[in-house]
Design a protein around this motif. Structure first.
Motif, mmCIF file in Angstrom:
data_model
loop_
_atom_site.group_PDB
_atom_site.id
_atom_site.type_symbol
_atom_site.label_atom_id
_atom_site.label_comp_id
_atom_site.label_asym_id
_atom_site.label_seq_id
_atom_site.Cartn_x
_atom_site.Cartn_y
_atom_site.Cartn_z
ATOM 1 N N GLU A 176 3.895 52.413 32.541
ATOM 2 C CA GLU A 176 3.503 51.586 31.399
ATOM 3 C C GLU A 176 4.085 50.185 31.570
ATOM 4 O OE1 GLU A 176 1.511 52.797 29.207
ATOM 5 O OE2 GLU A 176 1.720 54.978 29.395
ATOM 6 N N THR A 177 3.222 49.170 31.459
ATOM 7 C CA THR A 177 3.684 47.785 31.495
ATOM 8 C C THR A 177 3.111 47.038 30.303
ATOM 9 O OG1 THR A 177 1.847 46.843 32.759
ATOM 10 C CG2 THR A 177 3.614 47.890 34.024
ATOM 11 N N VAL A 178 3.732 45.919 29.961
ATOM 12 C CA VAL A 178 3.305 45.159 28.787
ATOM 13 C C VAL A 178 2.018 44.395 29.060
ATOM 14 C CG1 VAL A 178 3.913 43.278 27.219
ATOM 15 C CG2 VAL A 178 5.652 44.951 27.902
ATOM 16 N N ARG A 179 1.910 43.764 30.217
ATOM 17 C CA ARG A 179 0.783 42.854 30.436
ATOM 18 C C ARG A 179 -0.314 43.415 31.322
ATOM 19 N NH1 ARG A 179 4.971 40.710 33.565
ATOM 20 N NH2 ARG A 179 4.524 40.355 35.778
ATOM 21 N N ASN A 180 -0.168 44.647 31.784
ATOM 22 C CA ASN A 180 -1.209 45.237 32.620
ATOM 23 C C ASN A 180 -1.448 46.669 32.161
ATOM 24 O OD1 ASN A 180 -2.606 46.626 34.767
ATOM 25 N ND2 ASN A 180 -2.145 44.887 36.074
ATOM 26 N N LEU A 181 -2.666 46.940 31.695
ATOM 27 C CA LEU A 181 -2.997 48.261 31.170
ATOM 28 C C LEU A 181 -3.852 49.074 32.147
ATOM 29 C CD1 LEU A 181 -3.856 47.262 27.474
ATOM 30 C CD2 LEU A 181 -1.655 47.981 28.428
ATOM 31 N N ASN A 182 -4.035 48.541 33.366
ATOM 32 C CA ASN A 182 -4.866 49.227 34.358
ATOM 33 C C ASN A 182 -4.006 50.169 35.197
ATOM 34 O OD1 ASN A 182 -7.222 47.686 33.640
ATOM 35 N ND2 ASN A 182 -6.313 45.970 34.743
ATOM 36 N N ASN A 183 -3.454 51.178 34.558
ATOM 37 C CA ASN A 183 -2.506 52.064 35.220
ATOM 38 C C ASN A 183 -3.112 53.437 35.444
ATOM 39 O OD1 ASN A 183 -0.824 49.889 34.693
ATOM 40 N ND2 ASN A 183 0.041 50.824 32.862
ATOM 41 N N LYS A 184 -3.002 53.925 36.657
ATOM 42 C CA LYS A 184 -3.527 55.249 36.971
ATOM 43 C C LYS A 184 -2.414 56.295 36.858
ATOM 44 C CE LYS A 184 -7.443 54.166 39.974
ATOM 45 N NZ LYS A 184 -8.403 54.912 39.130
ATOM 46 N N GLU A 244 -13.464 36.038 38.388
ATOM 47 C CA GLU A 244 -12.083 35.586 38.539
ATOM 48 C C GLU A 244 -11.130 36.753 38.280
ATOM 49 O OE1 GLU A 244 -10.075 31.592 37.083
ATOM 50 O OE2 GLU A 244 -9.923 33.104 35.504
ATOM 51 N N VAL A 245 -10.069 36.853 39.074
ATOM 52 C CA VAL A 245 -9.071 37.903 38.924
ATOM 53 C C VAL A 245 -7.697 37.268 38.782
ATOM 54 C CG1 VAL A 245 -7.853 39.769 40.109
ATOM 55 C CG2 VAL A 245 -10.348 39.698 40.149
ATOM 56 N N THR A 246 -6.972 37.645 37.726
ATOM 57 C CA THR A 246 -5.564 37.288 37.583
ATOM 58 C C THR A 246 -4.756 38.462 38.096
ATOM 59 O OG1 THR A 246 -6.060 35.946 35.631
ATOM 60 C CG2 THR A 246 -3.758 36.549 35.992
ATOM 61 N N LEU A 247 -4.075 38.285 39.207
ATOM 62 C CA LEU A 247 -3.520 39.419 39.937
ATOM 63 C C LEU A 247 -2.605 40.305 39.103
ATOM 64 C CD1 LEU A 247 -2.721 38.429 43.629
ATOM 65 C CD2 LEU A 247 -4.287 40.149 42.762
ATOM 66 N N ASP A 248 -1.544 39.745 38.526
ATOM 67 C CA ASP A 248 -0.569 40.611 37.861
ATOM 68 C C ASP A 248 -1.129 41.253 36.593
ATOM 69 O OD1 ASP A 248 -0.624 38.122 36.620
ATOM 70 O OD2 ASP A 248 1.441 38.257 35.949
ATOM 71 N N LYS A 249 -2.158 40.661 35.990
ATOM 72 C CA LYS A 249 -2.725 41.215 34.759
ATOM 73 C C LYS A 249 -3.862 42.189 35.019
ATOM 74 C CE LYS A 249 -1.582 37.326 31.723
ATOM 75 N NZ LYS A 249 -2.133 36.298 30.801
ATOM 76 N N GLU A 250 -4.561 42.026 36.137
ATOM 77 C CA GLU A 250 -5.779 42.809 36.351
ATOM 78 C C GLU A 250 -5.737 43.740 37.558
ATOM 79 O OE1 GLU A 250 -9.527 40.590 35.551
ATOM 80 O OE2 GLU A 250 -8.192 38.867 35.320
#
Length: 225
Positions: free
Chosen positions: A202-210, A114-120
């Motif tokens: 940098e975002t609060v709810r998504n840490l998958n940042n390149k 399962e993928v939550t789009l905005d978080k993952e």
């Protein structure tokens, strides 16, 4: 008709019938749902020992909706749901599934994670451009382009982290955090010196940042008017 003949006919019918229902073929393997810059892509590998000529059909669903048909009878090993003009929500939770088919034989559905789009979703690198002006360097930042919606529609309060260093001295890098502007001037730099800059969102709810690739620029002798 004797019981033996009836049993033979029943067994034969069952065997023949099983070739057109789910489960005859082995299902696809390594089924995975991923997201990069807010796309939604299902990928898989062929069944082990799969014959040639397999076709695949995909679907996706959420915890609150029925499954929706995706790619149908494709030979490729992936399906981009966001390229099919389907109703994909930026904040939705999605699971994909796929079956394999060869003629009238069809495997069972095989489900993905399962993928939550905005978080993952993986947030791609920002685009960074440098402009030298005397002992300063202006950093211009462009957000990544998302497949659905726009970056700032989803991450309204995202900030930038800028790391910069003299070329060849990345062990002495300096970092400026919590930047809201997309144009920032680095000051008090040495003249005739090459500096390299890297930017990360940098975002609060998504840490998958390149982070961006390192971009380098040389300061000049005097400030341009």
């Amino acid at each position: 008709m004797s019981a033996t003949i009836c049993a033979f006919i029943l067994t034969f019918s069952t065997l023949c019938g099983s070739r057109v229902v789910s489960g005859v073929l082995s299902g696809p393997t390594n089924v995975s749902l991923t997201s990069y810059n807010m796309d939604l892509v299902l990928r898989w590998d062929p069944p082990e020992g799969a014959p040639s000529g397999l076709l695949y059909t995909t679907e996706y669903y959420t915890p609150v909706t029925q499954s929706k048909l995706g790619c149908v009878d494709i030979s490729a090993l992936k399906c981009d749901f966001t390229s099919l003009n389907l109703s994909i929500s930026e904040h939705g939770k999605y699971t994909g599934r796929v079956w394999a088919q060869l003629g009238q034989e069809r495997s069972a559905w095989v489900e993905s994670n399962e993928v939550t789009l905005d978080k993952e979703t993986i947030i791609g690198s920002p685009n960074v451009t440098l402009f030298s002006n005397g002992a300063t360097i202006e950093v211009s930042i462009k957000d990544p382009v998302f497949k659905i919606s726009a970056f700032r529609n989803i991450f309204k309060f995202a900030t930038y982290s800028i790391t910069y260093w003299k070329d060849g001295q990345n062990g002495k890098a300096k970092t400026i955090k919590d930047i809201l502007q997309n144009r920032v001037v680095l000051t008090d730099l040495d003249l005739w010196t090459t500096y390299c800059v890297q930017v990360q969102i940098e975002t609060v709810r998504n840490l998958n940042n390149k982070p961006s690739r390192a971009v380098c620029e040389r300061t000049t002798k005097s400030k341009h008017v």
